[in-house]
Design a protein around this motif. Structure first.
Motif, PDB file in Angstrom:
ATOM      1  N   TRP A   1       0.728  -1.160   0.240  1.00  0.00           N
ATOM      2  CA  TRP A   1      -0.059   0.041   0.025  1.00  0.00           C
ATOM      3  C   TRP A   1       0.979   1.422   0.155  1.00  0.00           C
ATOM      4  N   SER A   2       0.253   2.227  -0.808  1.00  0.00           N
ATOM      5  CA  SER A   2       0.991   3.610  -0.639  1.00  0.00           C
ATOM      6  C   SER A   2       0.820   4.269   0.859  1.00  0.00           C
ATOM      7  N   PHE A   3       1.824   5.165   1.173  1.00  0.00           N
ATOM      8  CA  PHE A   3       1.272   5.572   2.509  1.00  0.00           C
ATOM      9  C   PHE A   3      -0.050   6.518   2.625  1.00  0.00           C
ATOM     10  N   ARG A   4      -0.277   7.046   1.276  1.00  0.00           N
ATOM     11  CA  ARG A   4      -1.465   7.833   1.308  1.00  0.00           C
ATOM     12  C   ARG A   4      -2.879   6.720   1.553  1.00  0.00           C
ATOM     13  N   GLU A   5      -2.735   5.748   0.888  1.00  0.00           N
ATOM     14  CA  GLU A   5      -3.593   4.673   1.161  1.00  0.00           C
ATOM     15  C   GLU A   5      -3.811   4.062   2.791  1.00  0.00           C
ATOM     16  N   ILE A   6      -2.509   3.837   3.303  1.00  0.00           N
ATOM     17  CA  ILE A   6      -2.283   3.524   4.659  1.00  0.00           C
ATOM     18  C   ILE A   6      -3.129   4.586   5.642  1.00  0.00           C
ATOM     19  N   ALA A   7      -2.691   6.096   5.190  1.00  0.00           N
ATOM     20  CA  ALA A   7      -3.317   7.059   5.882  1.00  0.00           C
ATOM     21  C   ALA A   7      -4.830   7.171   6.004  1.00  0.00           C
ATOM     22  N   ARG A   8      -5.467   7.124   4.823  1.00  0.00           N
ATOM     23  CA  ARG A   8      -6.933   6.862   4.875  1.00  0.00           C
ATOM     24  C   ARG A   8      -7.408   5.824   5.510  1.00  0.00           C
ATOM     25  N   LYS A   9      -6.645   4.714   5.448  1.00  0.00           N
ATOM     26  CA  LYS A   9      -7.308   3.483   6.250  1.00  0.00           C
ATOM     27  C   LYS A   9      -7.285   3.623   7.959  1.00  0.00           C
ATOM     28  N   LEU A  10      -6.006   4.028   8.241  1.00  0.00           N
ATOM     29  CA  LEU A  10      -6.025   4.125   9.458  1.00  0.00           C
ATOM     30  C   LEU A  10      -6.416   5.647  10.360  1.00  0.00           C
ATOM     31  N   GLY A  11      -6.971   6.352   9.450  1.00  0.00           N
ATOM     32  CA  GLY A  11      -7.533   7.823   9.790  1.00  0.00           C
ATOM     33  C   GLY A  11      -6.215   8.722  10.375  1.00  0.00           C
ATOM     34  N   ILE A  12      -5.017   8.396   9.740  1.00  0.00           N
ATOM     35  CA  ILE A  12      -4.120   9.400  10.184  1.00  0.00           C
ATOM     36  C   ILE A  12      -3.410  10.269   8.980  1.00  0.00           C
ATOM     37  N   ARG A  13      -2.612  11.178   9.127  1.00  0.00           N
ATOM     38  CA  ARG A  13      -1.841  11.964   8.101  1.00  0.00           C
ATOM     39  C   ARG A  13      -0.843  11.035   7.524  1.00  0.00           C
ATOM     40  N   GLU A  14      -0.484  11.367   6.059  1.00  0.00           N
ATOM     41  CA  GLU A  14       0.477  10.474   5.269  1.00  0.00           C
ATOM     42  C   GLU A  14       1.830  10.410   5.899  1.00  0.00           C
ATOM     43  N   THR A  15       2.149  11.596   6.553  1.00  0.00           N
ATOM     44  CA  THR A  15       3.491  11.741   7.060  1.00  0.00           C
ATOM     45  C   THR A  15       3.792  10.839   8.256  1.00  0.00           C
ATOM     46  N   ALA A  16       2.315  10.577   8.913  1.00  0.00           N
ATOM     47  CA  ALA A  16       2.384   9.720  10.088  1.00  0.00           C
ATOM     48  C   ALA A  16       2.426   8.263   9.968  1.00  0.00           C
ATOM     49  N   ALA A  17       1.761   8.041   8.716  1.00  0.00           N
ATOM     50  CA  ALA A  17       1.950   6.658   8.362  1.00  0.00           C
ATOM     51  C   ALA A  17       3.462   6.215   7.774  1.00  0.00           C
ATOM     52  N   LYS A  18       4.056   7.253   7.316  1.00  0.00           N
ATOM     53  CA  LYS A  18       5.687   6.954   6.795  1.00  0.00           C
ATOM     54  C   LYS A  18       6.326   6.789   7.896  1.00  0.00           C
ATOM     55  N   LEU A  19       6.023   7.743   8.889  1.00  0.00           N
ATOM     56  CA  LEU A  19       6.877   7.710  10.363  1.00  0.00           C
ATOM     57  C   LEU A  19       6.764   6.423  10.870  1.00  0.00           C
ATOM     58  N   ARG A  20       5.434   5.989  11.121  1.00  0.00           N
ATOM     59  CA  ARG A  20       5.278   4.608  11.838  1.00  0.00           C
ATOM     60  C   ARG A  20       6.041   3.677  11.242  1.00  0.00           C
ATOM     61  N   SER A  21       5.677   3.582   9.879  1.00  0.00           N
ATOM     62  CA  SER A  21       6.532   2.425   8.982  1.00  0.00           C
ATOM     63  C   SER A  21       7.819   2.658   9.333  1.00  0.00           C
ATOM     64  N   SER A  22       8.704   3.667   9.187  1.00  0.00           N
ATOM     65  CA  SER A  22      10.001   3.763   9.347  1.00  0.00           C
ATOM     66  C   SER A  22      10.471   3.481  10.428  1.00  0.00           C
ATOM     67  N   ARG A  23       9.822   4.178  11.564  1.00  0.00           N
ATOM     68  CA  ARG A  23      10.059   3.601  12.916  1.00  0.00           C
ATOM     69  C   ARG A  23      10.004   2.054  13.282  1.00  0.00           C
ATOM     70  N   ALA A  24       8.847   1.558  12.630  1.00  0.00           N
ATOM     71  CA  ALA A  24       8.915  -0.018  12.925  1.00  0.00           C
ATOM     72  C   ALA A  24       9.768  -0.625  12.155  1.00  0.00           C
ATOM     73  N   MET A  25      10.283   0.012  11.062  1.00  0.00           N
ATOM     74  CA  MET A  25      11.476  -1.069  10.353  1.00  0.00           C
ATOM     75  C   MET A  25      12.672  -0.801  11.065  1.00  0.00           C
ATOM     76  N   GLY A  26      12.973   0.396  11.494  1.00  0.00           N
ATOM     77  CA  GLY A  26      14.260   0.420  12.463  1.00  0.00           C
ATOM     78  C   GLY A  26      14.184  -0.268  13.798  1.00  0.00           C
ATOM     79  N   GLU A  27      12.829  -0.395  14.446  1.00  0.00           N
ATOM     80  CA  GLU A  27      12.792  -1.339  15.720  1.00  0.00           C
ATOM     81  C   GLU A  27      13.163  -2.779  15.154  1.00  0.00           C
ATOM     82  N   LEU A  28      12.358  -3.171  14.136  1.00  0.00           N
ATOM     83  CA  LEU A  28      12.456  -4.572  13.469  1.00  0.00           C
ATOM     84  C   LEU A  28      13.896  -5.024  13.281  1.00  0.00           C
ATOM     85  N   ARG A  29      14.668  -4.048  12.696  1.00  0.00           N
ATOM     86  CA  ARG A  29      15.997  -4.371  12.609  1.00  0.00           C
ATOM     87  C   ARG A  29      16.909  -4.733  13.999  1.00  0.00           C
ATOM     88  N   ASP A  30      16.637  -3.564  14.430  1.00  0.00           N
ATOM     89  CA  ASP A  30      17.450  -3.762  15.981  1.00  0.00           C
ATOM     90  C   ASP A  30      16.911  -4.874  16.750  1.00  0.00           C
TER      91      ASP A  30
END
Length: 184
Positions: free
Chosen positions: A146-175
């Motif tokens: 999904w694009s971040f725009r689609e994720i934002a619409r589904k979760l009811g958040i801003r697109e930047t928040a969707a990017k941030l959540r995914s990015s931070r989750a990827m970092g936490e997953l790697r760690d």
């Protein structure tokens, strides 16, 4: 002398077309399609693609007809539009992923450290430790595509928040995976 006469005829046709004489377009098209198609075929090395781009060129000529200045020759103006259409097509193609049939796709080499994750258990365990919000954004983007725009619409958040959540989750997953490896 012939080029000058032909250019005057094209100029007269273009001015008539600008004035609303759409039959002048038919004559312009007949006079210009050969050089436009020829240049595009030479540029693309693909007759089918060149034909599509030639039609797009004439669409752009129609849209931009009001910008033509009769003090200048028609042919360079038309060829500039054809060149612009060609360059825009190349730019679009460079951004669009190309389909490669599976049997023609090169085999992907896995990184040596990926072997330890083959059964997926370490990844599943690390995913469970992520917060539900971050895990959801990560899975929707990286697994479901999904694009971040689609994720934002589904979760009811801003697109930047969707990017941030995914990015931070990827970092936490790697760690988490790195830490689990170090503990073994």
């Amino acid at each position: 002398m012939r080029n000058h006469v032909e250019e005057e005829r094209l100029r007269d046709l273009m001015v008539a077309y600008q004035g609303g004489a759409y039959d002048a377009f038919e004559a312009l098209y007949a006079a210009l399609i050969g050089p436009v198609r020829g240049w595009l075929t030479n540029a693309t090395r693909d007759r089918t693609r060149a034909e599509d781009l030639a039609q797009e060129t004439f669409l752009q000529i129609h849209r931009a007809r009001h910008t033509y200045d009769s003090a200048y020759p028609v042919m360079p103006w038309v060829m500039a539009i054809a060149r612009h259409v060609y360059l825009m097509d190349r730019r679009t193609a460079s951004r669009r992923p190309r389909y490669v049939p599976e049997e023609d796709a090169p085999e992907r080499a896995a990184a040596p450290e990926a072997e330890r994750h083959i059964d997926g258990a370490p990844v599943r365990d690390a995913l469970r430790r992520l917060s539900p919000n971050r895990r959801g954004a990560l899975l929707l983007h990286h697994l479901a595509g999904w694009s971040f725009r689609e994720i934002a619409r589904k979760l009811g958040i801003r697109e930047t928040a969707a990017k941030l959540r995914s990015s931070r989750a990827m970092g936490e997953l790697r760690d988490a995976l790195r830490n689990d490896e170090n503990e073994r």
